[in-house]
Design a protein around this motif. Structure first.
Motif, PDB file in Angstrom:
ATOM      1  N   GLN A   1     -49.007  30.023  -2.417  1.00 50.11           N
ATOM      2  CA  GLN A   1     -49.843  30.496  -3.521  1.00 50.11           C
ATOM      3  C   GLN A   1     -50.552  29.330  -4.199  1.00 50.11           C
ATOM      4  O   GLN A   1     -51.758  29.405  -4.485  1.00 50.11           O
ATOM      5  CB  GLN A   1     -48.991  31.244  -4.550  1.00 50.11           C
ATOM      6  N   GLU A   2     -49.824  28.268  -4.475  1.00 53.79           N
ATOM      7  CA  GLU A   2     -50.425  27.102  -5.131  1.00 53.79           C
ATOM      8  C   GLU A   2     -51.551  26.504  -4.284  1.00 53.79           C
ATOM      9  O   GLU A   2     -52.589  26.101  -4.820  1.00 53.79           O
ATOM     10  CB  GLU A   2     -49.361  26.050  -5.430  1.00 53.79           C
TER      11      GLU A   2
ATOM     12  N   ARG B   1     -44.356  30.265  -2.965  1.00 53.72           N
ATOM     13  CA  ARG B   1     -45.011  29.708  -4.157  1.00 53.72           C
ATOM     14  C   ARG B   1     -45.927  28.554  -3.762  1.00 53.72           C
ATOM     15  O   ARG B   1     -47.051  28.431  -4.263  1.00 53.72           O
ATOM     16  CB  ARG B   1     -43.967  29.231  -5.175  1.00 53.72           C
ATOM     17  N   TRP B   2     -45.491  27.703  -2.853  1.00 55.15           N
ATOM     18  CA  TRP B   2     -46.336  26.597  -2.389  1.00 55.15           C
ATOM     19  C   TRP B   2     -47.579  27.141  -1.687  1.00 55.15           C
ATOM     20  O   TRP B   2     -48.663  26.579  -1.802  1.00 55.15           O
ATOM     21  CB  TRP B   2     -45.553  25.658  -1.486  1.00 55.15           C
TER      22      TRP B   2
ATOM     23  N   CYS C   1     -39.748  29.471  -2.680  1.00 55.85           N
ATOM     24  CA  CYS C   1     -40.479  28.215  -2.914  1.00 55.85           C
ATOM     25  C   CYS C   1     -41.626  28.096  -1.916  1.00 55.85           C
ATOM     26  O   CYS C   1     -42.742  27.723  -2.296  1.00 55.85           O
ATOM     27  CB  CYS C   1     -39.546  27.015  -2.765  1.00 55.85           C
TER      28      CYS C   1
ATOM     29  N   ASP D   1     -51.733  35.890  -6.587  1.00 54.28           N
ATOM     30  CA  ASP D   1     -50.594  35.895  -7.490  1.00 54.28           C
ATOM     31  C   ASP D   1     -49.292  35.779  -6.701  1.00 54.28           C
ATOM     32  O   ASP D   1     -49.287  35.770  -5.472  1.00 54.28           O
ATOM     33  CB  ASP D   1     -50.597  37.139  -8.381  1.00 54.28           C
ATOM     34  N   LYS D   2     -48.189  35.667  -7.427  1.00 53.78           N
ATOM     35  CA  LYS D   2     -46.883  35.463  -6.827  1.00 53.78           C
ATOM     36  C   LYS D   2     -46.513  36.596  -5.871  1.00 53.78           C
ATOM     37  O   LYS D   2     -46.026  36.352  -4.761  1.00 53.78           O
ATOM     38  CB  LYS D   2     -45.823  35.323  -7.924  1.00 53.78           C
TER      39      LYS D   2
ATOM     40  N   ASN E   1     -54.526  28.858  -4.603  1.00 58.79           N
ATOM     41  CA  ASN E   1     -55.154  28.704  -5.924  1.00 58.79           C
ATOM     42  C   ASN E   1     -55.921  27.395  -6.026  1.00 58.79           C
ATOM     43  O   ASN E   1     -57.009  27.358  -6.613  1.00 58.79           O
ATOM     44  CB  ASN E   1     -54.104  28.785  -7.033  1.00 58.79           C
ATOM     45  N   ALA E   2     -55.380  26.326  -5.446  1.00 60.34           N
ATOM     46  CA  ALA E   2     -56.052  25.020  -5.480  1.00 60.34           C
ATOM     47  C   ALA E   2     -57.382  25.049  -4.732  1.00 60.34           C
ATOM     48  O   ALA E   2     -58.271  24.251  -5.002  1.00 60.34           O
ATOM     49  CB  ALA E   2     -55.142  23.942  -4.897  1.00 60.34           C
TER      50      ALA E   2
END
Length: 104
Positions: free
Chosen positions: A49-50, A46-47, A43, A60-61, A53-54
């Protein structure tokens, strides 16, 4: 407190959490973290990565996981994670649905 100081303190706290999970307590299984806390190392990656991306960064993951874990995820997993019991897997599946959503 000014915004820059707050940002630096938050970044320092994140780095310390990462160190704790990756270096101090690699014995704690991701499946148990998810079941008990509703998030795990994946997680956090992933956060990360997010957030990238933002901000317009193409990540990517797998790249995010490698940055977070300090190595390819499958290598870290092979070195530290154990096979989950059926009870652990059932508890994980429930926690994942409640905290992340349906599994892909």
């Amino acid at each position: 407190m000014d915004d820059q100081t707050r940002l630096e303190l938050e970044a320092a706290a994140f780095r310390r959490l990462r160190q704790h999970l990756m270096e101090d307590r690699p014995d704690v299984q991701n499946i148990d973290l998810m079941t008990l806390a509703g998030f795990c190392r994946n997680c956090l990656s992933r956060w990360y990565q997010e957030a990238a991306n933002a901000r317009g960064l193409d990540m990517d993951k797998d790249t995010a996981r490698e940055i977070f874990y300090g190595m390819p995820y499958e290598d870290w997993r092979a070195q530290t994670q154990t096979e989950a019991s059926p009870d652990q897997q059932a508890a994980f599946d429930k926690a994942f649905r409640e905290n992340v959503g349906p599994r892909d």
